[in-house]
Design an enzyme around this catalytic site. Structure first.
Site, PDB file in Angstrom:
ATOM      1  N   ARG A 114      36.046  50.476  22.872  1.00 20.69           N
ATOM      2  CA  ARG A 114      36.623  49.768  21.727  1.00 20.69           C
ATOM      3  C   ARG A 114      37.992  50.313  21.335  1.00 20.69           C
ATOM      4  O   ARG A 114      38.327  50.372  20.148  1.00 20.69           O
ATOM      5  CB  ARG A 114      35.699  49.842  20.501  1.00 20.69           C
TER       6      ARG A 114
ATOM      7  N   ARG B  38      40.083  47.312  15.181  1.00 27.53           N
ATOM      8  CA  ARG B  38      40.504  47.315  13.775  1.00 27.53           C
ATOM      9  C   ARG B  38      41.156  48.597  13.281  1.00 27.53           C
ATOM     10  O   ARG B  38      41.783  48.601  12.234  1.00 27.53           O
ATOM     11  CB  ARG B  38      39.305  46.974  12.871  1.00 27.53           C
TER      12      ARG B  38
ATOM     13  N   ARG C 243      44.952  39.793  14.844  1.00 24.34           N
ATOM     14  CA  ARG C 243      43.677  39.211  14.432  1.00 24.34           C
ATOM     15  C   ARG C 243      43.890  38.193  13.305  1.00 24.34           C
ATOM     16  O   ARG C 243      43.256  37.144  13.278  1.00 24.34           O
ATOM     17  CB  ARG C 243      42.750  40.344  13.980  1.00 24.34           C
TER      18      ARG C 243
ATOM     19  N   ASP D 120      34.356  40.086  24.220  1.00 30.09           N
ATOM     20  CA  ASP D 120      33.139  40.578  23.571  1.00 30.09           C
ATOM     21  C   ASP D 120      31.951  40.261  24.476  1.00 30.09           C
ATOM     22  O   ASP D 120      32.008  39.335  25.282  1.00 30.09           O
ATOM     23  CB  ASP D 120      32.939  39.936  22.194  1.00 30.09           C
TER      24      ASP D 120
ATOM     25  N   TYR E 186      20.638  39.962  20.767  1.00 27.57           N
ATOM     26  CA  TYR E 186      21.458  39.190  19.825  1.00 27.57           C
ATOM     27  C   TYR E 186      21.075  37.709  19.861  1.00 27.57           C
ATOM     28  O   TYR E 186      21.045  37.037  18.830  1.00 27.57           O
ATOM     29  CB  TYR E 186      22.944  39.344  20.146  1.00 27.57           C
TER      30      TYR E 186
HETATM   31  O1  1CP Z   1      38.722  47.593  23.267  1.00 26.36           O
HETATM   32  C1  1CP Z   1      37.635  47.276  23.767  1.00 26.36           C
HETATM   33  O2  1CP Z   1      36.715  48.109  23.988  1.00 26.36           O
HETATM   34  C2  1CP Z   1      37.385  45.840  24.199  1.00 26.36           C
HETATM   35  C3  1CP Z   1      36.774  45.000  23.258  1.00 26.36           C
HETATM   36  C4  1CP Z   1      35.294  44.949  22.907  1.00 26.36           C
HETATM   37  C5  1CP Z   1      34.132  45.387  23.605  1.00 26.36           C
HETATM   38  C6  1CP Z   1      34.054  46.202  24.882  1.00 26.36           C
HETATM   39  C7  1CP Z   1      34.856  44.273  21.745  1.00 26.36           C
HETATM   40  C8  1CP Z   1      35.757  43.671  20.739  1.00 26.36           C
HETATM   41  N1  1CP Z   1      33.487  44.251  21.771  1.00 26.36           N
HETATM   42  C9  1CP Z   1      33.016  44.932  22.881  1.00 26.36           C
HETATM   43  C10 1CP Z   1      31.620  45.128  23.302  1.00 26.36           C
HETATM   44  C11 1CP Z   1      30.510  44.867  22.354  1.00 26.36           C
HETATM   45  N2  1CP Z   1      30.387  43.880  21.422  1.00 26.36           N
HETATM   46  C12 1CP Z   1      29.295  45.609  22.337  1.00 26.36           C
HETATM   47  C13 1CP Z   1      28.956  46.727  23.298  1.00 26.36           C
HETATM   48  C14 1CP Z   1      29.554  48.026  22.927  1.00 26.36           C
HETATM   49  C15 1CP Z   1      29.069  48.647  21.628  1.00 26.36           C
HETATM   50  O3  1CP Z   1      27.864  48.909  21.491  1.00 26.36           O
HETATM   51  O4  1CP Z   1      29.939  48.882  20.770  1.00 26.36           O
HETATM   52  C16 1CP Z   1      28.470  45.065  21.328  1.00 26.36           C
HETATM   53  C17 1CP Z   1      27.080  45.528  20.914  1.00 26.36           C
HETATM   54  C18 1CP Z   1      29.172  43.965  20.761  1.00 26.36           C
HETATM   55  C19 1CP Z   1      28.688  43.052  19.685  1.00 26.36           C
HETATM   56  C20 1CP Z   1      29.639  43.015  18.565  1.00 26.36           C
HETATM   57  N3  1CP Z   1      30.764  42.254  18.537  1.00 26.36           N
HETATM   58  C21 1CP Z   1      29.630  43.804  17.391  1.00 26.36           C
HETATM   59  C22 1CP Z   1      28.580  44.854  17.048  1.00 26.36           C
HETATM   60  C23 1CP Z   1      27.610  44.339  16.066  1.00 26.36           C
HETATM   61  C24 1CP Z   1      26.424  45.284  15.897  1.00 26.36           C
HETATM   62  O5  1CP Z   1      25.305  44.798  16.052  1.00 26.36           O
HETATM   63  O6  1CP Z   1      26.643  46.480  15.642  1.00 26.36           O
HETATM   64  C25 1CP Z   1      30.782  43.477  16.640  1.00 26.36           C
HETATM   65  C26 1CP Z   1      31.190  44.020  15.298  1.00 26.36           C
HETATM   66  C27 1CP Z   1      31.493  42.503  17.386  1.00 26.36           C
HETATM   67  C28 1CP Z   1      32.818  41.901  17.040  1.00 26.36           C
HETATM   68  C29 1CP Z   1      33.939  42.617  17.700  1.00 26.36           C
HETATM   69  N4  1CP Z   1      34.084  42.726  19.083  1.00 26.36           N
HETATM   70  C30 1CP Z   1      35.233  43.401  19.378  1.00 26.36           C
HETATM   71  C31 1CP Z   1      35.873  43.729  18.132  1.00 26.36           C
HETATM   72  C32 1CP Z   1      37.205  44.442  17.999  1.00 26.36           C
HETATM   73  C33 1CP Z   1      35.054  43.240  17.085  1.00 26.36           C
HETATM   74  C34 1CP Z   1      35.329  43.352  15.584  1.00 26.36           C
HETATM   75  C35 1CP Z   1      35.592  42.012  14.942  1.00 26.36           C
HETATM   76  C36 1CP Z   1      37.001  41.728  14.488  1.00 26.36           C
HETATM   77  O7  1CP Z   1      37.997  42.329  14.855  1.00 26.36           O
HETATM   78  O8  1CP Z   1      37.077  40.818  13.653  1.00 26.36           O
END
Ligand code: 1CP
Length: 346
Positions: A25, A29, A38, A75, A151
């Site tokens: 990640r 943010r 964003r 994502d 999910y």
């Molecule tokens: O920079 C990077 O790593 C690339 C971007 C990336 C990756 C690899 C994002 C962007 N998401 C992910 C993977 C991801 N998404 C995972 C696996 C890794 C982990 O466990 O962290 C999971 C579980 C998700 C699901 C997801 N999408 C969540 C987690 C929710 C939870 O249950 O805890 C969230 C908050 C998102 C939205 C998201 N995806 C990525 C970002 C930057 C965001 C935040 C939203 C935004 O900016 O508005």
């Protein structure tokens, strides 16, 4: 002779002059320039599917920090979206999906439009490859079937997994159909990412640690191993890293059975155990507590030095034990890169 990319070398068990580093990640943010992009996109999915924007946020951390890998901005939940499920990302709430709860509802999903829906990710991957500095490798990624299915069935994160586990225990035959659909979709999607220019793949199984050993074998490890086999059948040289977060001693089963080149360790895994048990078979990646990075200073330095002392001899790629937190000060990331790159192998 041109020096290879350090992350690819480490995953191939070669020694590199410096320990390579990237962070899960790393785009997101905690970076003001991410928040600015964003704000320009109407929705999170639009950000993922507009190549120009996805390329920009993928490159932001690479411009700021001396990281050794980029990861394509997307994502894990783009796959259920591409299968036809309704997926939304609510500000501050995380993902919300229209839940799938039965074999009958599975019929609403299809592989028919997968390639077309996910084509912008391939376009963004090809564009990022053209822009990256020579030593920086590009990761493609996807979620593992179990985590994505969680999910899809629960409808959001942060649940107790009662619904998805209930289905898997009560009706394993129909739950297997969902897992098989995700193996097909994820295998095809990862192959497409490699063909577009992804040089390494990571499979995120963030909720693998919620399963009993038998369920882990059936719903997490074997489906992930099948995806690894399908990618390796076509592209045997592409390194694959698997992140079965929270599985404890079962990391050893992944090292023995998964067929991957690297395992990403969560912060609870003892580095000395990983050095003795995992590194002889696979490269490891990890595993700084993301809150140590938020804290920074001497506390972070102590943790980093301990990890490097146990695992730095290789094969090793430095990373966090989970994704970077939004409250992370960017200057701590710069300090971490410097600490890792300045560390000398003994
Ligand atoms: O920079 C990077 O790593 C690339 C971007 C990336 C990756 C690899 C994002 C962007 N998401 C992910 C993977 C991801 N998404 C995972 C696996 C890794 C982990 O466990 O962290 C999971 C579980 C998700 C699901 C997801 N999408 C969540 C987690 C929710 C939870 O249950 O805890 C969230 C908050 C998102 C939205 C998201 N995806 C990525 C970002 C930057 C965001 C935040 C939203 C935004 O900016 O508005």
């Amino acid at each position: 002779m041109k020096a290879g990319k350090p992350v690819i070398a480490a995953l191939g068990r070669q020694t590199t002059p410096q320990v390579p580093i990237w962070l899960m990640r790393q785009a997101g943010r905690y970076l003001p320039e991410y928040r600015a992009v964003r704000a320009r996109a109407k929705s999170f999915l639009e950000l993922c599917f507009t190549p120009e924007l996805a390329v920009e946020v993928t490159l932001q951390p690479i411009r700021r920090f001396p990281l050794d890998a980029a990861i394509i901005f997307s994502d894990i939940l783009v796959v259920p979206h591409a299968l036809g499920q309704s997926v939304r990302f609510e500000e501050g709430q995380g993902p919300l999906l229209e839940p799938i709860r039965s074999a009958a509802e599975l019929r609403n999903l299809s592989l028919g439009r997968l390639a077309e829906t996910l084509a912008p990710v391939a376009t963004a991957i090809a564009a990022v490859r053209r822009e990256l500095p020579e030593h920086v490798a590009l990761f493609g990624f996807a979620g593992a079937p179990w985590t994505v299915a969680s999910y899809m069935v629960e409808g959001s994160g942060g649940s107790e997994f009662a619904t998805v586990k209930g289905w898997a225990y009560r009706e394993p035959e129909s739950f297997a159909l969902l897992i098989e659909l995700l193996v097909d979709a994820t295998g095809a999607y990862l192959l497409r990412q490699v063909e577009a220019g992804a040089e390494i793949l990571q499979i995120f199984d963030s909720w693998a640690g919620m399963l009993s050993p038998a369920a882990l074998e059936r719903w997490a490890l074997q489906p992930t191993a099948e995806i690894v086999r399908r990618v390796k059948a076509r592209h045997p040289d592409v390194p694959i890293v698997v992140f079965p977060r929270g599985v404890g001693a079962s990391y050893a089963r992944y090292a023995a059975e998964c067929g991957c080149d690297g395992l990403s360790l969560d912060s609870t895994v003892a580095p000395e155990w990983a050095a003795a048990t995992l590194q002889p078979r696979v490269a490891v990646q990890g595993n700084l507590d993301p809150l140590a990075l938020v804290t920074g200073g001497g506390a972070m330095r102590e943790e980093v030095t301990r990890i490097l002392g146990r695992l730095g001899g290789g094969p090793f790629v430095f990373n966090l034990g989970h994704g970077i937190l939004p409250q992370t000060p960017p200057e701590h990331v710069a300090a971490l890169c410097e600490l890792v790159h300045d560390w000398k192998r003994r």
